[in-house]
Write an enzyme that holds these catalytic residues in place. Structure first.
Site, mmCIF file in Angstrom:
data_model
loop_
_atom_site.group_PDB
_atom_site.id
_atom_site.type_symbol
_atom_site.label_atom_id
_atom_site.label_comp_id
_atom_site.label_asym_id
_atom_site.label_seq_id
_atom_site.Cartn_x
_atom_site.Cartn_y
_atom_site.Cartn_z
ATOM 1 N N GLU A 1 -55.185 25.442 52.912
ATOM 2 C CA GLU A 1 -55.434 26.420 51.835
ATOM 3 C C GLU A 1 -55.957 27.820 52.200
ATOM 4 O O GLU A 1 -56.388 28.578 51.345
ATOM 5 C CB GLU A 1 -56.758 25.734 51.033
ATOM 6 C CG GLU A 1 -56.293 24.323 50.225
ATOM 7 C CD GLU A 1 -57.316 23.480 50.521
ATOM 8 O OE1 GLU A 1 -57.772 23.185 49.123
ATOM 9 O OE2 GLU A 1 -57.918 23.026 51.370
ATOM 10 N N TRP B 1 -43.307 16.123 47.389
ATOM 11 C CA TRP B 1 -43.945 15.196 48.418
ATOM 12 C C TRP B 1 -43.148 14.537 49.446
ATOM 13 O O TRP B 1 -42.272 13.907 48.901
ATOM 14 C CB TRP B 1 -44.908 14.244 47.713
ATOM 15 C CG TRP B 1 -46.182 14.944 47.235
ATOM 16 C CD1 TRP B 1 -47.177 14.074 46.341
ATOM 17 C CD2 TRP B 1 -46.807 16.304 47.214
ATOM 18 N NE1 TRP B 1 -48.251 14.704 46.076
ATOM 19 C CE2 TRP B 1 -48.209 16.143 46.345
ATOM 20 C CE3 TRP B 1 -46.373 17.299 47.849
ATOM 21 C CZ2 TRP B 1 -48.960 17.507 46.570
ATOM 22 C CZ3 TRP B 1 -47.271 18.473 47.708
ATOM 23 C CH2 TRP B 1 -48.285 18.504 46.914
ATOM 24 N N GLU C 1 -49.241 27.588 45.843
ATOM 25 C CA GLU C 1 -49.730 26.822 44.801
ATOM 26 C C GLU C 1 -50.609 28.140 44.051
ATOM 27 O O GLU C 1 -51.628 28.394 44.666
ATOM 28 C CB GLU C 1 -50.620 25.749 44.932
ATOM 29 C CG GLU C 1 -49.817 24.495 45.774
ATOM 30 C CD GLU C 1 -50.897 23.322 45.743
ATOM 31 O OE1 GLU C 1 -51.974 23.282 45.297
ATOM 32 O OE2 GLU C 1 -50.228 22.212 46.435
ATOM 33 N N GLU D 1 -52.749 20.186 52.213
ATOM 34 C CA GLU D 1 -54.206 20.789 52.099
ATOM 35 C C GLU D 1 -54.867 20.180 53.022
ATOM 36 O O GLU D 1 -56.200 19.566 52.672
ATOM 37 C CB GLU D 1 -54.762 20.882 50.793
ATOM 38 C CG GLU D 1 -53.952 21.348 49.612
ATOM 39 C CD GLU D 1 -54.472 21.469 48.158
ATOM 40 O OE1 GLU D 1 -55.678 20.738 48.027
ATOM 41 O OE2 GLU D 1 -53.906 22.194 47.540
ATOM 42 N N PRO D 2 -54.911 20.158 54.393
ATOM 43 C CA PRO D 2 -55.555 19.526 55.516
ATOM 44 C C PRO D 2 -57.019 20.150 55.444
ATOM 45 O O PRO D 2 -57.198 21.391 55.356
ATOM 46 C CB PRO D 2 -54.754 19.722 56.815
ATOM 47 C CG PRO D 2 -54.077 20.915 56.403
ATOM 48 C CD PRO D 2 -53.541 20.983 55.145
ATOM 49 N N ARG D 3 -57.829 19.139 55.546
ATOM 50 C CA ARG D 3 -59.280 19.598 55.823
ATOM 51 C C ARG D 3 -60.045 18.652 56.672
ATOM 52 O O ARG D 3 -59.552 17.594 56.726
ATOM 53 C CB ARG D 3 -60.231 19.714 54.391
ATOM 54 C CG ARG D 3 -59.541 20.452 53.311
ATOM 55 C CD ARG D 3 -60.444 20.355 52.033
ATOM 56 N NE ARG D 3 -60.162 21.191 51.101
ATOM 57 C CZ ARG D 3 -61.048 21.314 49.946
ATOM 58 N NH1 ARG D 3 -61.985 20.805 49.772
ATOM 59 N NH2 ARG D 3 -60.418 22.141 49.123
ATOM 60 N N TRP E 1 -47.838 26.350 40.603
ATOM 61 C CA TRP E 1 -48.010 25.179 40.254
ATOM 62 C C TRP E 1 -48.360 24.907 39.001
ATOM 63 O O TRP E 1 -49.496 25.538 38.298
ATOM 64 C CB TRP E 1 -49.231 24.747 41.006
ATOM 65 C CG TRP E 1 -49.730 23.166 40.664
ATOM 66 C CD1 TRP E 1 -50.271 22.756 39.686
ATOM 67 C CD2 TRP E 1 -49.644 22.156 41.910
ATOM 68 N NE1 TRP E 1 -50.310 21.188 39.908
ATOM 69 C CE2 TRP E 1 -50.071 21.063 41.033
ATOM 70 C CE3 TRP E 1 -48.787 22.079 42.977
ATOM 71 C CZ2 TRP E 1 -49.825 19.576 41.798
ATOM 72 C CZ3 TRP E 1 -49.008 20.701 43.613
ATOM 73 C CH2 TRP E 1 -49.363 19.628 42.908
#
Ligand SMILES: *[C@@H]1O[C@H](CO)[C@@H](O)[C@H](O)[C@H]1NC(C)=O
Ligand SMILES: *[C@@H]1O[C@H](CO)[C@@H](O)[C@H](O)[C@H]1NC(C)=O
Ligand SMILES: *[C@@H]1O[C@H](CO)[C@@H](O)[C@H](O)[C@H]1NC(C)=O
Ligand SMILES: *[C@@H]1O[C@H](CO)[C@@H](O)[C@H](O)[C@H]1NC(C)=O
Length: 358
Positions: free
Chosen positions: A225, A74, A281, A189-191, A313
């Site tokens: 994703e 991160w 991942e 993981e943009p949504r 992961w």
């Protein structure tokens, strides 16, 4: 083809031998790392910046020894109230007057500096996401708490986007000369649930262009994703293919300033766009059958796809600072022959590196 995909890189003189040796770059559907085009295995160590220098070096040396070439860490750590967060590791405070970097060596950006330094020392490369979609460690929620709006308006909100870009600018300028950077990632993981897919597309296009304007020599990726929409023509119409999360994998492949796309089952779509795909991942939560299940996936990727890389992961190490952070998916460093780590990390990484590139 390389030049049409990388207009900005070419314009900036990409292709000098020195730059090619120093930074990883896209070569067809694979990556050239340290001058060699190859398939590779990697992992996730999101918590690396929460450790002290000695523990960071232990973890990174174990990754290097295992030949896990790239790890995701991160690159964000936001809080809204620095007094409340005192003593914990965070990189930035966001409040109504703006974003403020925490320069502390032990609990601030000094931790990420140490991660980058250690990665340089051991020859491991990093994917640094700039923000989390989720609340952990400072997600979109830390921007909306400071500047208003919500999880979907974030992508178009002028104040949030200005602060997000300020943070990106700070991070990119700080590490852009480092060969340890594999790629900048826009978000974990943009949504944008219920949004037209143009929202994420426009945001990803302009943000990746912004990063390329700061640093034309490192790669940029989205961090999604891999959700499809029905018109993409993939899948069975179930949730992952419905477009309900506002992400269109195929459309986003067309963004020229995004260099590669991280996702598990999207080899065909990547091939159609001639871009590398990484399964960023994957993991299995129960120890008793993890090795068999993950090994079968790894064999599939290895034998039946042209995914450029897979990254399990997640990696773990036995020191308390790591044990306390990891979840049930963790595969603990263990050099005993036949351990899950031996099969899923040591042996797999070697097998992937031996895969023929043509
Ligand atoms: C925001 O945080 C910064 C850094 O701690 C502080 O200097 C500033 O006063 C804060 N602003 C508000 C409105 O709380
Ligand atoms: C977020 O804000 C937008 C713009 O104000 C609004 O249209 C949308 O309904 C909100 N979404 C949620 C989940 O509250
Ligand atoms: C793996 O093990 C868990 C826990 O023992 C069990 O619930 C699950 O059904 C197993 N899955 C497979 C695919 O074997
Ligand atoms: C390493 O793996 C072996 C074989 O699976 C196991 O017996 C041993 O307990 C593991 N060691 C650690 C420290 O986890």
């Amino acid at each position: 083809m390389l030049c049409s995909l990388f207009a900005l890189l070419c314009a900036a003189g990409f292709g000098t031998a020195a730059l090619k040796r120093q930074h990883a770059y896209v070569d067809g559907r694979l990556f050239s790392i340290d001058g060699k085009t190859q398939y590779f295995a990697g992992t996730n160590t999101w918590w690396l910046g929460r450790l002290n220098d000695a523990d960071i070096n232990t973890v990174v040396s174990h990754l290097a020894e295992t030949k896990l070439l790239v790890t995701r860490v991160w690159g964000f750590g936001n809080v809204n109230d620095d007094a409340a967060a005192a003593g914990s590791v965070y990189y930035q405070v966001l409040n109504s007057t703006g974003g403020y970097i925490n320069y502390d060596y032990d609990t601030g950006i000094g931790r990420l500096d140490s991660v980058v330094k250690s990665a340089e020392k051991y020859g491991v490369k990093l994917i640094l996401p700039m923000l989390n979609n989720w609340n952990d460690l400072g997600g979109i929620n830390t921007y909306t708490t400071a500047f208003g709006g919500n999880a979907t308006s974030f992508y178009t909100d002028a104040k949030s986007q200005a602060a997000y870009r300020n943070y990106i600018k700070f991070i990119v300028n700080r590490y852009k000369h480092s060969p340890a950077i594999f790629a900048w990632e826009l978000m974990n993981e943009p949504r944008c649930r219920g949004c037209p897919t143009s929202t994420i597309y426009d945001w990803a296009s302009s943000t990746s262009q912004f990063i390329k304007s700061l640093d034309s020599s490192h790669m940029v990726t989205l961090g999604d994703e891999g959700w499809f929409v029905p018109s993409d023509g993939y899948g069975d119409g179930s949730y992952a293919y419905s477009g309900l999360e506002g992400v269109d994998f195929v459309k986003n492949l067309g963004i020229v300033t995004l260099d590669f796309v991280p996702d598990a089952q999207h080899d065909a779509a990547g091939a159609a766009a001639n871009k590398p795909v990484i399964a960023e991942e994957y993991g299995w939560p129960t120890h008793n059958n993890r090795t068999a299940i993950e090994a079968s996936w790894q064999q599939y990727v290895l034998k039946s796809t042209h995914l450029a890389a897979d990254m399990f992961w997640q990696f773990a190490d036995s020191m308390p600072a790591v044990s306390n952070e990891v979840d049930e998916y963790a595969v603990f460093y263990n050099t005993t022959k036949g351990s899950d780590y031996d099969v899923l990390a040591i042996q797999h990484a070697r097998a992937v590196l031996e895969k023929r590139t043509r």
